[in-house]
Scaffold this motif. Structure first.
Motif, PDB file in Angstrom:
ATOM      1  N   ALA A  87      38.855 -63.666  73.752  1.00  0.00           N
ATOM      2  CA  ALA A  87      39.225 -62.259  73.613  1.00  0.00           C
ATOM      3  C   ALA A  87      38.295 -61.395  74.456  1.00  0.00           C
ATOM      4  O   ALA A  87      38.736 -60.460  75.128  1.00  0.00           O
ATOM      5  CB  ALA A  87      39.168 -61.833  72.147  1.00  0.00           C
ATOM      6  N   THR A  88      37.006 -61.716  74.446  1.00  0.00           N
ATOM      7  CA  THR A  88      36.056 -60.934  75.231  1.00  0.00           C
ATOM      8  C   THR A  88      36.350 -61.067  76.719  1.00  0.00           C
ATOM      9  O   THR A  88      36.519 -60.073  77.427  1.00  0.00           O
ATOM     10  CB  THR A  88      34.625 -61.432  74.968  1.00  0.00           C
ATOM     11  N   LEU A  89      36.436 -62.320  77.181  1.00  0.00           N
ATOM     12  CA  LEU A  89      36.614 -62.548  78.619  1.00  0.00           C
ATOM     13  C   LEU A  89      37.925 -61.951  79.116  1.00  0.00           C
ATOM     14  O   LEU A  89      37.957 -61.284  80.143  1.00  0.00           O
ATOM     15  CB  LEU A  89      36.585 -64.052  78.928  1.00  0.00           C
ATOM     16  N   LEU A  90      39.001 -62.172  78.354  1.00  0.00           N
ATOM     17  CA  LEU A  90      40.304 -61.718  78.843  1.00  0.00           C
ATOM     18  C   LEU A  90      40.456 -60.212  78.738  1.00  0.00           C
ATOM     19  O   LEU A  90      41.318 -59.635  79.391  1.00  0.00           O
ATOM     20  CB  LEU A  90      41.433 -62.417  78.090  1.00  0.00           C
ATOM     21  N   MET A 134      41.269 -59.014  66.141  1.00  0.00           N
ATOM     22  CA  MET A 134      42.695 -59.357  66.203  1.00  0.00           C
ATOM     23  C   MET A 134      42.869 -60.859  66.486  1.00  0.00           C
ATOM     24  O   MET A 134      43.667 -61.531  65.838  1.00  0.00           O
ATOM     25  CB  MET A 134      43.385 -58.572  67.329  1.00  0.00           C
ATOM     26  N   ALA A 135      42.121 -61.344  67.477  1.00  0.00           N
ATOM     27  CA  ALA A 135      42.295 -62.747  67.868  1.00  0.00           C
ATOM     28  C   ALA A 135      41.869 -63.682  66.738  1.00  0.00           C
ATOM     29  O   ALA A 135      42.575 -64.644  66.425  1.00  0.00           O
ATOM     30  CB  ALA A 135      41.492 -63.034  69.138  1.00  0.00           C
ATOM     31  N   VAL A 136      40.725 -63.376  66.099  1.00  0.00           N
ATOM     32  CA  VAL A 136      40.258 -64.261  65.026  1.00  0.00           C
ATOM     33  C   VAL A 136      41.248 -64.244  63.866  1.00  0.00           C
ATOM     34  O   VAL A 136      41.565 -65.293  63.284  1.00  0.00           O
ATOM     35  CB  VAL A 136      38.842 -63.841  64.571  1.00  0.00           C
ATOM     36  N   SER A 137      41.783 -63.059  63.550  1.00  0.00           N
ATOM     37  CA  SER A 137      42.702 -62.997  62.414  1.00  0.00           C
ATOM     38  C   SER A 137      44.021 -63.699  62.744  1.00  0.00           C
ATOM     39  O   SER A 137      44.598 -64.373  61.895  1.00  0.00           O
ATOM     40  CB  SER A 137      42.945 -61.551  61.989  1.00  0.00           C
ATOM     41  N   GLY A 193      42.733 -72.735  66.047  1.00  0.00           N
ATOM     42  CA  GLY A 193      41.846 -73.099  64.954  1.00  0.00           C
ATOM     43  C   GLY A 193      40.374 -72.965  65.300  1.00  0.00           C
ATOM     44  O   GLY A 193      39.522 -73.154  64.449  1.00  0.00           O
ATOM     45  N   ASN A 194      40.073 -72.634  66.566  1.00  0.00           N
ATOM     46  CA  ASN A 194      38.683 -72.514  66.981  1.00  0.00           C
ATOM     47  C   ASN A 194      38.275 -71.038  66.989  1.00  0.00           C
ATOM     48  O   ASN A 194      38.674 -70.275  67.861  1.00  0.00           O
ATOM     49  CB  ASN A 194      38.532 -73.128  68.378  1.00  0.00           C
ATOM     50  N   VAL A 195      37.490 -70.649  65.973  1.00  0.00           N
ATOM     51  CA  VAL A 195      37.160 -69.236  65.804  1.00  0.00           C
ATOM     52  C   VAL A 195      36.266 -68.750  66.946  1.00  0.00           C
ATOM     53  O   VAL A 195      36.499 -67.687  67.534  1.00  0.00           O
ATOM     54  CB  VAL A 195      36.484 -69.019  64.438  1.00  0.00           C
ATOM     55  N   LEU A 196      35.268 -69.551  67.285  1.00  0.00           N
ATOM     56  CA  LEU A 196      34.363 -69.166  68.370  1.00  0.00           C
ATOM     57  C   LEU A 196      35.131 -69.026  69.682  1.00  0.00           C
ATOM     58  O   LEU A 196      34.906 -68.088  70.454  1.00  0.00           O
ATOM     59  CB  LEU A 196      33.249 -70.214  68.504  1.00  0.00           C
TER      60      LEU A 196
END
Lengths: 356, 292
Positions: free
Chosen positions: A294-297, A52-55, A285-288
């Motif tokens: 997303a993982t941490l939160l 979701m976050a990357v998209s 704009g930063n995919v990484l």
């Protein structure tokens, strides 16, 4: 190879390597049974939130449009996935959970992509805050509509009903209005989630670094200039928007098939905002950055469970402070001055190494 | 008769939206930011008024004034602590900060007042019912509509006639030029937040007089709707916020009455989308010309 190209290559390799390393680490932890129960339950949701976050980053960071209805696409995917999976099991007796999961995710992606295209055509004419409000409105509309949607399956046929629960006798309900998608067989696995992340990364990173991606970024930076250079602005904005919608739908199908029910209230405006927060904290704009934040939160509120009542409070305060500290010019220049000697030190060492 | 009944209910709900929308639209016009925490300031105002009436035994008028005072201080504090350091930052950063502020207010309210809904006590606002032929009109409806008109006229006069109002118009037109002309931009923005927050307190009391359950999330949905109302009428425009709010309320009540109760919200947002597609700057908004 030019320097920019090399940097990009390194960035991409680091991104893939980190995700793959995390997957291998977690898999071995699962094999060792050294992973906590609550974290294990979080693995599939983390995968879907990363997608979701990357998209969303593709829409906000790369294409520069503020979208506040991303959870709407996720709910389309979740519902489609639940219906497709239930239908395949009920009518075609597809026993393989993997096949059902893959087909459900594909269907969720296609459905959300089609909806994205339908919405994108009129909506992308608007700019800035107006686009934000329309996507917000769209998310709320989707939520209201699935609230009165009834889908059942009987003898291989799907029965649809809207507003009223007009269902033939003996039908197996798949979607039951405000109760949401019911009696889902949870079939999502971490491995499939991982593959979905890899697919998302491949799609987004390749799109960003392609001719189309450069056109999208040019449109973001200066619409008028891009237009006058002959870039078909609407086409490229649509490309980013629809891709993001389809990926969100896939994430939604994965997320929905991880639990036994999906209810409309899971995909509210607040959920869209949560994903937006992932994107902004990870860096536009930063995919990484999106993957990490997303993982941490997603894990953070679980870790903060010890504080239970205060965790959302802490979350809110952290959010505000991070925004102020990273965006205030005064604090920023102060931080830069603190970091500058360190940078100097590193650079000095490097140069020394070169000379030797 | 049912038609008239619905129309009056719609006007009343729409007036509440309009008062909230005024706060959004003024802040947007002057500070160029979407203050997502505005809906939660309404909630705080309603809770303060509730405490005043229920626990401290204040007379209703004093309780409302107390709510307005607390909200004004709250609004100015939020602006000073969270938004002012980000005056030069990208609009998305300010938006996220506002969202964080909204979470913060909701969670503080949750800690102080708990998650259980409170029942807002009846006051003079909803004490009587007027009979007009077959129509039954609650006094809350009448007071809400009247309050809306008074606030609307007052604000229009304020921005047109006073020095501060003039400063506001200048800042909203061109912040840099206003600063060069010796207008204190920070103070102007603070005053805008103060007015918007005081209005939010009034809106909170009126909202709870018509719909008396009060919980920490009470403000969010009216907040979002009022925000759409502000966009609907043309964000940044005071008459636009009024028109947008009232229309939105009427559409919502009619949609619920004649089409479907569950789809009321969907209809509101669908109308909004159609309006924005036909007229992208809202009903009364002025289209902004792009300079290259």
């Amino acid at each position: 190879m030019t320097k920019a190209k090399r940097n990009r290559l390194i960035y991409n390799i680091v991104t893939y390597a980190l995700v793959i390393a995390a997957f291998i680490l977690l898999q071995s932890m699962i094999a060792n049974k050294s992973i906590s129960r609550s974290l294990k339950g979080q693995l599939v949701p983390i995968c879907s939130w990363i997608v979701m976050a990357v998209s969303l980053n593709l829409v906000i960071g790369i294409s520069g449009e503020l979208s506040l209805g991303h959870a709407g696409f996720m709910s389309i995917g979740a519902y489609t996935g639940a219906v497709v999976s239930g239908w395949l099991l009920n009518s075609f007796a597809v026993e393989s959970t993997l096949l059902r999961l893959v087909l459900a995710i594909l269907a969720g992606g296609i459905m959300a992509g089609v909806m994205g295209a339908l919405i994108g055509i009129p909506v992308l004419r608007l700019r800035g805050d107006y686009l934000a409000i329309v996507t917000l409105a769209f998310g709320e509309i989707i939520r209201s509509l699935v609230n009165v949607l009834y889908i059942g399956v009987q003898d291989g046929h799907l029965c649809f009903s809207f507003l009223n629960r007009n269902m033939p006798e003996g039908v197996t309900m798949l979607v039951d209005g405000a109760k949401g998608a019911v009696k889902i067989k949870p079939i999502s696995t971490f491995a499939v989630g991982f593959v979905l992340i890899l697919i998302t990364l491949t799609v987004v990173l390749n799109l960003v670094n392609s001719r189309a991606g450069r056109a999208i970024k040019a449109t973001r930076d200066n619409r008028i200039a891009a237009e006058s250079m002959g870039v078909p602005v609407t086409k490229y904005k649509m490309m980013a928007f629809v891709t993001a919608a389809a990926l969100a739908g896939m994430a939604g199908a994965l997320y929905g098939l991880n639990s036994s029910t999906v209810v409309p209230t899971q995909f509210t405006f607040n959920q869209s905002i949560n994903v937006l927060v992932f994107v902004v904290l990870g860096g536009l704009g930063n995919v990484l950055g999106s993957v990490i934040s997303a993982t941490l939160l997603t894990v953070l509120p679980e870790v903060l469970r010890a504080f239970s009542d205060y965790r959302m409070l802490v979350y809110a305060v952290v959010l505000i402070l991070v925004m102020i500290f990273t965006n205030n010019p005064l604090i920023r220049s102060f931080a830069d001055r603190l970091i500058a000697p360190l940078k100097q030190l590193l650079r000095g060492k490097k140069q020394g190494g070169d000379e030797a | 008769m049912i038609f008239l009944d619905n129309l009056i209910n719609g006007l009343s709900l729409g007036s509440i939206y309009a008062i909230i929308a005024l706060g959004y639209t003024m802040v947007y016009g002057i500070a160029k930011m979407l203050n997502f925490a505005h809906g939660d300031v309404i909630m705080v105002g309603a809770y303060i008024a509730f405490c005043g009436l229920q626990y401290w035994g204040l007379p209703p008028v004093i309780a409302i004034l107390a709510a307005m005072a607390v909200c004004t201080v709250l609004g100015v504090t939020i602006e000073g602590l969270a938004y002012r350091p980000l005056r030069q930052a990208a609009s998305l950063a300010v938006l996220i900060t506002a969202i964080g502020m909204s979470y913060l207010l909701q969670n503080i309210a949750l800690m102080i007042w708990g998650a259980n809904p409170k029942f807002f006590p009846p006051t003079f606002i909803n004490s009587t019912t007027f009979k007009l032929g077959q129509l039954n009109i609650s006094s809350a409806t009448v007071i809400t509509i009247l309050a809306n008109i008074v606030i609307m006229v007052g604000l229009t006069l304020f921005t047109a006639k006073t020095k501060m109002g003039k400063a506001m118009r200048c800042v909203s037109e061109d912040r840099g030029a206003a600063e060069l002309m010796g207008i204190n931009v920070n103070r102007t923005i603070s005053v805008t937040f103060a007015i918007g927050s005081a209005l939010a307190a009034i809106a909170g009391v009126l909202l709870c007089s018509s719909y008396p359950t009060l919980q920490p999330t009470t403000g969010s949905m009216p907040g979002i709707k009022a925000f759409t109302a502000a966009v609907f009428g043309g964000i940044g425009s005071i008459p636009g916020a009024m028109l947008g709010g009232v229309l939105l309320g009427v559409i919502e009540i009619f949609g619920k009455a004649y089409i479907s109760t569950e789809l009321g919200d969907a209809i509101v947002f669908a109308v909004l989308i159609v309006v924005l597609l036909v007229k992208p700057s809202g009903l009364l908004g002025k289209p902004v010309r792009e300079k290259v």
